[in-house]
Design an enzyme around this catalytic site. Structure first.
Site, short mmCIF file in Angstrom:
data_model
loop_
_atom_site.label_atom_id
_atom_site.label_comp_id
_atom_site.label_asym_id
_atom_site.label_seq_id
_atom_site.Cartn_x
_atom_site.Cartn_y
_atom_site.Cartn_z
N GLN A 108 -16.21 -8.02 -35.43
CA GLN A 108 -16.19 -7.28 -33.68
C GLN A 108 -15.14 -6.17 -34.23
O GLN A 108 -13.93 -6.46 -34.56
CB GLN A 108 -15.87 -8.49 -32.85
CG GLN A 108 -15.76 -7.42 -31.34
CD GLN A 108 -15.59 -8.10 -30.24
OE1 GLN A 108 -14.20 -8.49 -29.85
NE2 GLN A 108 -16.16 -8.42 -29.07
N TYR A 187 -10.89 -2.31 -22.91
CA TYR A 187 -10.49 -1.62 -24.29
C TYR A 187 -10.98 -0.22 -24.38
O TYR A 187 -11.95 0.47 -23.53
CB TYR A 187 -10.92 -2.68 -25.36
CG TYR A 187 -10.11 -3.85 -25.09
CD1 TYR A 187 -8.62 -4.02 -24.90
CD2 TYR A 187 -10.91 -5.24 -24.99
CE1 TYR A 187 -8.41 -5.33 -24.67
CE2 TYR A 187 -10.39 -6.28 -25.10
CZ TYR A 187 -9.03 -6.39 -24.73
OH TYR A 187 -8.38 -7.78 -24.44
N ARG A 234 -21.01 -4.87 -27.42
CA ARG A 234 -20.34 -5.46 -26.43
C ARG A 234 -20.10 -4.60 -25.28
O ARG A 234 -19.48 -3.57 -25.51
CB ARG A 234 -19.46 -6.45 -26.70
CG ARG A 234 -19.38 -7.68 -25.79
CD ARG A 234 -18.19 -8.74 -25.93
NE ARG A 234 -18.63 -9.90 -25.80
CZ ARG A 234 -17.72 -10.98 -25.40
NH1 ARG A 234 -16.52 -10.67 -25.72
NH2 ARG A 234 -17.87 -12.06 -24.96
N GLY A 324 -18.07 -19.75 -26.44
CA GLY A 324 -16.50 -19.41 -26.64
C GLY A 324 -15.88 -20.64 -26.84
O GLY A 324 -15.57 -21.21 -27.86
N ARG A 325 -15.10 -20.87 -25.81
CA ARG A 325 -14.02 -22.08 -25.97
C ARG A 325 -14.40 -23.48 -26.60
O ARG A 325 -13.75 -23.95 -27.10
CB ARG A 325 -13.35 -22.16 -24.53
CG ARG A 325 -12.38 -21.10 -24.20
CD ARG A 325 -11.71 -21.02 -22.83
NE ARG A 325 -10.72 -20.04 -22.70
CZ ARG A 325 -9.83 -19.81 -21.63
NH1 ARG A 325 -10.17 -20.81 -20.44
NH2 ARG A 325 -9.11 -18.94 -21.48
#
Length: 355
Positions: A108, A187, A234, A324-325
């Site tokens: 990424q 971002y 993304r 994810g987690r």
């Protein structure tokens, strides 16, 4: 085209999936990008990171933690880069290990924009779409508070586009199967796509086409350099992280998504922590909005279980699921889901080491 392989209620998660003629995934379960802040002082991936990704190679595709494209893109401590030869060599160890396990891996590509901090790059300007400061401090380094960014000049923007393309080229040199451009979560790229952070009056602001211009230029430059078949993106159409909501953002993404679809990239990935979050100006959740405006490969994410992801894929809400987690807590997540083994619950204490 897909092939059924698992004789259970979650069988669709274990179908093969072709992103395009170049890349086929062995299942529909992706490892989501997860910032771990574990690179060395030179932002080079460590041997612990090699082992960490290798243990998760059973995913259909690993998307690495966000990886900065150049020094002024850094906003968190010890996040890896992909702009020096040492960093490229460090990532090569990761990709070789994943490929040895028959895995696939995209990096990424990241520039943190207005949440970068001069502490990390020896001083200088923080770049964003506009000079709109956010309040707060750097995660894990609370003594560093955010500064007012500089609105990127046209020359700055041209340099950024070149550096995204160069980072993508470096990724291929490092052995990655492709890249995911981080255009989400407040971002750099995302600051151009939302009115809260984009107050420009030039060709990069004011209208949906202008506000989409930088993101599309980055996508085009990366796709030209490494191929559209190896380029993912993304996005966060709903402003929720380091960004205030604005109903005018809907028109920006109404324009942006068809433009993306026409470029036929490898996939589009939602950037959201919890996909049950509702946005009134999107008429619901982020993934449903994107699916209604984008007909090609879509990656869902955001607090899905294997069961709820399987159901969402079965009803065509998206094509692939990024986890994810649970992947932090369960290096063998794919095997556990396939074999019906109970998952280890995630806890924040797990962030202190790579397992």
């Amino acid at each position: 085209m897909t092939t059924q392989t698992a004789p259970n209620l979650l069988a669709n998660l274990f179908e093969t999936y072709s992103l395009n003629d170049t890349i086929s995934l062995k299942n529909r379960i992706l490892m989501a990008p997860l910032t771990r802040c574990m690179a060395d002082a030179n932002l080079v991936p460590t041997d612990d990171m090699v082992a960490y990704y290798e243990r998760r190679a059973e995913a259909g595709l690993i998307i690495t933690e966000a990886t900065i494209i150049r020094p002024d893109g850094q906003g968190y401590p010890n996040t890896p880069g992909i702009f020096t030869q040492a960093q490229i060599a460090g990532w090569r160890k990761v990709t070789d290990a994943v490929h040895a396990k028959d895995g696939k891996i995209f990096v990424q590509l990241w520039h943190t924009g207005r949440v970068s901090h001069p502490h990390f790059f020896g001083g200088g300007d923080v770049l964003a779409a506009s000079a709109q400061k956010i309040e707060g401090s750097v995660p894990r380094m609370r003594e560093l508070t955010y500064v007012t960014p500089k609105a990127a000049t046209l020359e700055d923007i041209q340099g950024l586009v070149r550096d995204y393309a160069k980072a993508a080229e470096n990724a291929i040199e490092a052995g990655f199967d492709g890249v995911e451009i981080h255009g989400a979560n407040g971002y750099l790229i995302d600051t151009f796509l939302h009115h809260d952070s984009n107050r420009r009056t030039d060709e990069y602001g004011g209208t949906p086409a202008n506000m989409s211009r930088f993101a599309l230029e980055v996508v085009d430059a990366v796709a030209e350099r490494i191929g559209k078949d190896r380029t993912g993106l993304r996005i966060s159409p709903g402003a929720y992280f380091n960004m205030a909501a604005d109903s005018r953002d809907r028109a920006v993404f109404d324009y942006f998504l068809p433009e993306l679809e026409s470029r036929d990239i490898a996939f589009l990935h939602i950037g959201i922590f919890d996909d049950s979050m509702q946005f009134d100006y999107l008429d619901g959740n982020a993934s449903s909005y994107v699916r209604a405006h984008y007909g090609k490969t879509l990656v869902g994410v955001g607090s899905y279980s294997a069961q709820s992801a399987s159901e969402a894929i079965a009803t065509d809400k998206f094509d692939l699921i990024a986890i994810g987690r649970p992947f932090i807590a369960n290096p063998d997540y794919v095997a556990r889901v396939r074999d019906g083994v109970e998952l280890v619950p995630y806890s924040d204490e797990m962030l202190t080491s790579l397992v």
